[in-house]
Design an enzyme around this catalytic site. Structure first.
Site, PDB file in Angstrom:
ATOM      1  N   ASP A 187      -7.816  -5.729   0.283  1.00 41.82           N
ATOM      2  CA  ASP A 187      -8.289  -6.659  -0.734  1.00 41.82           C
ATOM      3  C   ASP A 187      -7.891  -8.111  -0.472  1.00 41.82           C
ATOM      4  O   ASP A 187      -8.360  -9.010  -1.164  1.00 41.82           O
ATOM      5  CB  ASP A 187      -7.763  -6.243  -2.119  1.00 41.82           C
ATOM      6  CG  ASP A 187      -8.441  -4.979  -2.610  1.00 41.82           C
ATOM      7  OD1 ASP A 187      -9.635  -4.822  -2.312  1.00 41.82           O
ATOM      8  OD2 ASP A 187      -7.786  -4.154  -3.263  1.00 41.82           O
ATOM      9  N   HIS A 196       0.850  -1.196   0.000  1.00 43.53           N
ATOM     10  CA  HIS A 196       0.000   0.000   0.000  1.00 43.53           C
ATOM     11  C   HIS A 196       0.877   1.234   0.000  1.00 43.53           C
ATOM     12  O   HIS A 196       1.943   1.239   0.616  1.00 43.53           O
ATOM     13  CB  HIS A 196      -0.905   0.024   1.240  1.00 43.53           C
ATOM     14  CG  HIS A 196      -2.081   0.918   1.058  1.00 43.53           C
ATOM     15  ND1 HIS A 196      -2.019   2.265   1.308  1.00 43.53           N
ATOM     16  CD2 HIS A 196      -3.334   0.661   0.606  1.00 43.53           C
ATOM     17  CE1 HIS A 196      -3.198   2.792   1.025  1.00 43.53           C
ATOM     18  NE2 HIS A 196      -4.000   1.847   0.599  1.00 43.53           N
TER      19      HIS A 196
HETATM   20  N1  CMC Z   1       4.138  -7.586  -3.947  1.00 48.33           N
HETATM   21  C1  CMC Z   1       5.480  -7.531  -4.087  1.00 48.33           C
HETATM   22  N2  CMC Z   1       6.178  -6.389  -4.076  1.00 48.33           N
HETATM   23  C2  CMC Z   1       5.488  -5.257  -3.901  1.00 48.33           C
HETATM   24  C3  CMC Z   1       4.102  -5.237  -3.732  1.00 48.33           C
HETATM   25  C4  CMC Z   1       3.419  -6.465  -3.763  1.00 48.33           C
HETATM   26  N3  CMC Z   1       2.096  -6.520  -3.646  1.00 48.33           N
HETATM   27  N4  CMC Z   1       3.682  -3.983  -3.579  1.00 48.33           N
HETATM   28  C5  CMC Z   1       4.764  -3.212  -3.645  1.00 48.33           C
HETATM   29  N5  CMC Z   1       5.858  -3.991  -3.845  1.00 48.33           N
HETATM   30  C6  CMC Z   1       7.254  -3.539  -4.004  1.00 48.33           C
HETATM   31  C7  CMC Z   1       7.445  -3.021  -5.427  1.00 48.33           C
HETATM   32  O1  CMC Z   1       7.841  -4.051  -6.291  1.00 48.33           O
HETATM   33  C8  CMC Z   1       8.491  -1.972  -5.217  1.00 48.33           C
HETATM   34  O2  CMC Z   1       9.738  -2.629  -5.069  1.00 48.33           O
HETATM   35  P1  CMC Z   1      11.109  -1.932  -5.557  1.00 48.33           P
HETATM   36  O3  CMC Z   1      11.258  -0.746  -4.645  1.00 48.33           O
HETATM   37  O4  CMC Z   1      12.113  -2.988  -5.364  1.00 48.33           O
HETATM   38  O5  CMC Z   1      10.893  -1.553  -6.991  1.00 48.33           O
HETATM   39  C9  CMC Z   1       8.142  -1.367  -3.881  1.00 48.33           C
HETATM   40  O6  CMC Z   1       7.436  -2.386  -3.156  1.00 48.33           O
HETATM   41  C10 CMC Z   1       7.226  -0.153  -4.001  1.00 48.33           C
HETATM   42  O7  CMC Z   1       6.079  -0.556  -4.759  1.00 48.33           O
HETATM   43  P2  CMC Z   1       5.242   0.385  -5.670  1.00 48.33           P
HETATM   44  O8  CMC Z   1       4.391  -0.419  -6.578  1.00 48.33           O
HETATM   45  O9  CMC Z   1       6.149   1.396  -6.305  1.00 48.33           O
HETATM   46  O10 CMC Z   1       4.372   1.105  -4.562  1.00 48.33           O
HETATM   47  P3  CMC Z   1       3.161   2.034  -4.810  1.00 48.33           P
HETATM   48  O11 CMC Z   1       2.967   2.790  -3.567  1.00 48.33           O
HETATM   49  O12 CMC Z   1       3.329   2.795  -6.075  1.00 48.33           O
HETATM   50  O13 CMC Z   1       1.949   1.026  -5.067  1.00 48.33           O
HETATM   51  C11 CMC Z   1       0.273  -0.593  -4.697  1.00 48.33           C
HETATM   52  C12 CMC Z   1       1.060   0.598  -4.110  1.00 48.33           C
HETATM   53  C13 CMC Z   1      -0.941  -0.884  -3.826  1.00 48.33           C
HETATM   54  C14 CMC Z   1      -0.236  -0.223  -6.094  1.00 48.33           C
HETATM   55  C15 CMC Z   1       1.223  -1.797  -4.770  1.00 48.33           C
HETATM   56  O14 CMC Z   1       1.584  -2.179  -3.468  1.00 48.33           O
HETATM   57  C16 CMC Z   1       0.595  -2.971  -5.509  1.00 48.33           C
HETATM   58  O15 CMC Z   1       0.649  -3.015  -6.746  1.00 48.33           O
HETATM   59  N6  CMC Z   1      -0.023  -3.959  -4.775  1.00 48.33           N
HETATM   60  C17 CMC Z   1      -0.682  -5.066  -5.413  1.00 48.33           C
HETATM   61  C18 CMC Z   1      -2.062  -4.651  -5.895  1.00 48.33           C
HETATM   62  C19 CMC Z   1      -3.012  -4.443  -4.747  1.00 48.33           C
HETATM   63  O16 CMC Z   1      -3.125  -5.253  -3.852  1.00 48.33           O
HETATM   64  N7  CMC Z   1      -3.771  -3.316  -4.813  1.00 48.33           N
HETATM   65  C20 CMC Z   1      -4.757  -2.991  -3.806  1.00 48.33           C
HETATM   66  C21 CMC Z   1      -4.362  -1.763  -3.031  1.00 48.33           C
HETATM   67  S1  CMC Z   1      -5.328  -1.489  -1.535  1.00 48.33           S
HETATM   68  C22 CMC Z   1      -6.930  -1.224  -2.041  1.00 48.33           C
HETATM   69  C23 CMC Z   1      -7.127  -0.201  -3.085  1.00 48.33           C
HETATM   70  O17 CMC Z   1      -6.516   0.859  -3.087  1.00 48.33           O
HETATM   71  O18 CMC Z   1      -7.935  -0.442  -3.966  1.00 48.33           O
END
Ligand code: CMC
Length: 379
Positions: A315, A261
């Site tokens: 989720d 998140h």
């Molecule tokens: N699994 C593995 N690695 C992860 C995950 C994950 N679910 N989420 C973040 N990371 C890692 C990502 O690979 C990155 O690593 P690095 O720094 O080595 O490149 C680091 O953590 C930062 O991730 P990000 O994607 O740049 O973080 P963000 O703040 O832009 O994205 C997020 C947040 C929710 C989109 C992301 O955590 C994600 O894609 N999660 C999976 C999808 C998910 O469950 N979404 C629901 C979110 S909560 C409810 C809602 O908002 O609808």
């Protein structure tokens, strides 16, 4: 312009002053208008929580009774909206049907003039009341069945269940669904809320504001993740494979759906409440394999992803609950929308109070001052 700092995803960039909800991502704290979401999930109803979000205070008995009555009164859809839903492809996603239904509803209640608080409140009530009916109607029609008329004697959550299954939910299922709606009703400046606020800032009508937000919620990085969690768990297949699958997934830099998140660096408090609700539900029925697998994935992820601040989000457990209630997978995100519309509309009203159109800056990285080459001279 050279001194502008670019923050991808607007991370840590405030885009509004808001008094609607608050997150402390390190302390797993989420409050709606100052009240902890866990308390609301335990004590409140979706109707009451929606009022709290929209008005800023808990309603008194009379206000709640009138609001509840009005919501029940506005559940029905115009027959032309039903006709429109009938024309949508049955293989289409219910979120797209919902977005189309909401956008089209705006044509019946034009309300383009957003400076009239009474009209705005009517739109708020209509939108919250009608979203469940649109989704249930699309679901019934795609199965070849007639939509089921909403029932005025049931709560918001119970009526939605009834319109899906033509069966009244038990008090415990009704309460469970109600708690899920409360937990999803609002969440600060997430992507769909921001999208709605951007649309609101142009003084567009509220149906357009909500349909923008619905479109943004569909994506797998946002609301769509709840469906993908179930796909992922099914792909893993069994509890014994949980640890090796997770290690391999992390190694290959695969995103674990339902984890991570932007704001929470600990377990999302909503995931904790949802897991408790799931545990309670499974006391009678026994824990399904898919739930055991999810718990195992969480355990396996703790030492690997925990130190990086990546924990289960809302989720991760919601879909398991909905699946156990017999709800189709592609209705999970629409249920999110049924709840979140309260938050979107609270943000709409807040945006209107102190509006300035969103018009951010960009950092131009393209070419400049180029000559125009006539077509016949181009290589
Ligand atoms: N699994 C593995 N690695 C992860 C995950 C994950 N679910 N989420 C973040 N990371 C890692 C990502 O690979 C990155 O690593 P690095 O720094 O080595 O490149 C680091 O953590 C930062 O991730 P990000 O994607 O740049 O973080 P963000 O703040 O832009 O994205 C997020 C947040 C929710 C989109 C992301 O955590 C994600 O894609 N999660 C999976 C999808 C998910 O469950 N979404 C629901 C979110 S909560 C409810 C809602 O908002 O609808």
């Amino acid at each position: 312009m050279a001194d502008l700092e670019y923050r991808p995803g607007l991370a840590d960039v405030p885009v509004a002053e808001s008094g609607i909800s608050f997150i402390d991502g390190k302390r797993a704290r989420l409050e709606y208008r100052g009240i902890a979401v866990e308390t609301l999930a335990q004590e409140s109803t979706f109707e009451e929580t929606a009022w709290l979000l929209l008005k800023g205070e808990l309603p008194n008995q009379r206000d709640l009774a009138v609001f509840d009555h009005n919501l029940r009164h506005h559940r029905r859809l115009k027959f032309r909206i039903i006709d429109l839903i009938k024309c949508l492809p049955e293989s289409g996603h219910p979120m797209d049907a919902l977005q189309a239904g909401v956008a089209a509803s705006g044509m019946f209640y034009p309300g383009r003039e957003v400076s009239n608080p009474e009209k705005n409140w009517e739109s708020v009530v209509r939108l919250i009341a009608k979203l469940p009916t649109i989704i249930a109607a699309f679901h019934r029609l795609r199965q070849g069945n007639l939509p089921i008329e909403p029932r005025d004697d049931l709560s918001h959550a119970a009526n939605f269940y009834y319109m899906l299954f033509e069966e009244e939910p038990s008090p415990s299922i009704s309460r469970l669904l109600d708690a899920c709606l409360i937990l999803h009703a609002e969440h600060t400046m997430n992507a769909s809320t921001f999208s709605g606020r951007v649309t609101a800032s142009t003084l567009a009508n509220p149906y357009t504001v909500v349909s923008s937000a619905i479109g943004t919620l569909t994506g797998p990085l946002h609301g769509g993740a709840n469906e993908e969690v179930l796909d992922m768990l099914e792909e893993i297949g069994s509890v014994v494979k949980a640890k090796s699958w997770l290690e391999e997934a992390v190694e290959s830099k695969k995103k674990i759906m339902g984890f991570g998140h932007r704001v929470y660096k600990v377990k999302d408090p909503r995931a904790t409440v949802l897991q408790d609700l799931a545990e309670n539900m499974f006391v009678e029925t026994g824990k399904p394999e898919i739930y055991k697998l999810a718990v195992e994935i969480e355990k396996a992820a703790l030492p690997i992803l925990g130190p990086r601040g990546i924990y289960p989000n809302v989720d991760f457990y919601s879909g398991i609950i909905y699946q156990s209630l017999g709800i189709s997978r592609d209705l999970f995100t629409p249920i999110f929308a049924i709840a979140r519309v309260a938050g979107w509309l609270a943000h709409w009203l807040e945006q209107l109070k102190n509006n300035r159109i969103f018009r951010p800056e960009q950092i131009y990285i393209g070419k400049m001052d180029r000559p125009y080459l006539p077509l016949q001279n181009r290589p």
